[in-house]
Design a protein around this motif. Structure first.
Motif, short mmCIF file in Angstrom:
data_model
loop_
_atom_site.label_atom_id
_atom_site.label_comp_id
_atom_site.label_asym_id
_atom_site.label_seq_id
_atom_site.Cartn_x
_atom_site.Cartn_y
_atom_site.Cartn_z
N GLU A 66 0.85 -1.20 0.00
CA GLU A 66 0.00 0.00 0.00
C GLU A 66 0.88 1.25 0.00
O GLU A 66 1.40 1.66 1.04
N THR A 67 1.06 1.86 -1.16
CA THR A 67 1.84 3.08 -1.30
C THR A 67 0.92 4.26 -1.00
O THR A 67 -0.20 4.31 -1.50
N ASN A 68 1.36 5.18 -0.18
CA ASN A 68 0.54 6.31 0.27
C ASN A 68 0.83 7.54 -0.59
O ASN A 68 1.99 7.85 -0.90
N PHE A 69 -0.24 8.26 -0.95
CA PHE A 69 -0.14 9.48 -1.76
C PHE A 69 -0.90 10.61 -1.06
O PHE A 69 -1.97 10.39 -0.51
N TYR A 70 -0.33 11.82 -1.12
CA TYR A 70 -1.03 12.99 -0.60
C TYR A 70 -0.43 14.25 -1.20
O TYR A 70 0.63 14.22 -1.84
N THR A 71 -1.12 15.35 -0.99
CA THR A 71 -0.65 16.65 -1.46
C THR A 71 -1.13 17.71 -0.49
O THR A 71 -2.07 17.49 0.27
N GLY A 72 -0.49 18.84 -0.50
CA GLY A 72 -0.95 19.97 0.32
C GLY A 72 -1.84 20.85 -0.54
O GLY A 72 -1.49 21.19 -1.67
N ALA A 73 -3.01 21.18 -0.03
CA ALA A 73 -3.94 22.00 -0.81
C ALA A 73 -4.79 22.82 0.16
O ALA A 73 -5.42 22.25 1.04
#
Length: 178
Positions: A66-73
């Protein structure tokens, strides 16, 4: 005397007119800024592309992990001039389209989160190099000369910059056994 001008989004005055009505002649009503005009202004504002963060860091992940992805917005504001009027835009990210680089995508209304929250994850099924990215769709509200807020007609999607990721396999090795 009526003074009118047309201002481009970059602040440049494109057209300027002076008019003195004759006695008994009425002056035209002021120009109304519409949601469509605000939408056109939103398309001309420099909207930021989201920066994709991947965990584990370092540009590598494992097959079936399970590779985790996120961004700041975050929400932000910009001010433009339309037809001589001050127009404030309250801009916020509304949709994120995650492109994982292996042909699969996912859409969320949230920007994901760093470990341990794991809101946006993906498991790669094959090893190899992929380029993952997140596209951000912005929506906005506008107000003219400090008046009430109203929704802008439509949205604007900004494509994200791809992040290279090597998907590798791991071979378990037993150590310390005699």
């Amino acid at each position: 005397m009526t003074h009118s001008w047309l201002v481009a989004p970059d602040g440049q005055v494109l057209q300027e007119n002076y008019y003195c009505p004759s006695e008994g002649e009425s002056v035209a009503a002021p120009v109304v800024i519409t949601a469509g005009m605000a939408a056109q202004a939103l398309r001309q504002v420099d909207l930021p592309a989201s920066v994709l963060e991947v965990q584990p860091p370092g540009g590598r992940t494992l097959v079936n992990f399970e590779t985790n992805f996120y961004t700041g917005a975050e929400e932000f504001e910009r001010t433009v001039r339309l037809l001589g009027q001050r127009v404030d835009l309250r801009i916020r990210p509304a949709l994120f389209e995650w492109r994982f680089g292996d042909g699969t995508t996912s859409r969320t209304s949230e920007p994901g989160a760093p470990y341990p929250d794991l809101q946006v994850t993906h498991s790669y099924l094959r090893k190899g190099a992929v380029a993952a990215a997140v596209d951000t769709t912005y929506e906005a509200d506008f107000r003219v000369n400090g008046g009430p807020w109203a929704p802008v007609a439509g949205t604007v999607t900004i494509p994200g910059v791809a992040v290279g990721l090597d998907v590798v396999t791991a071979t378990p090795t037993l150590t310390g056994y005699r």
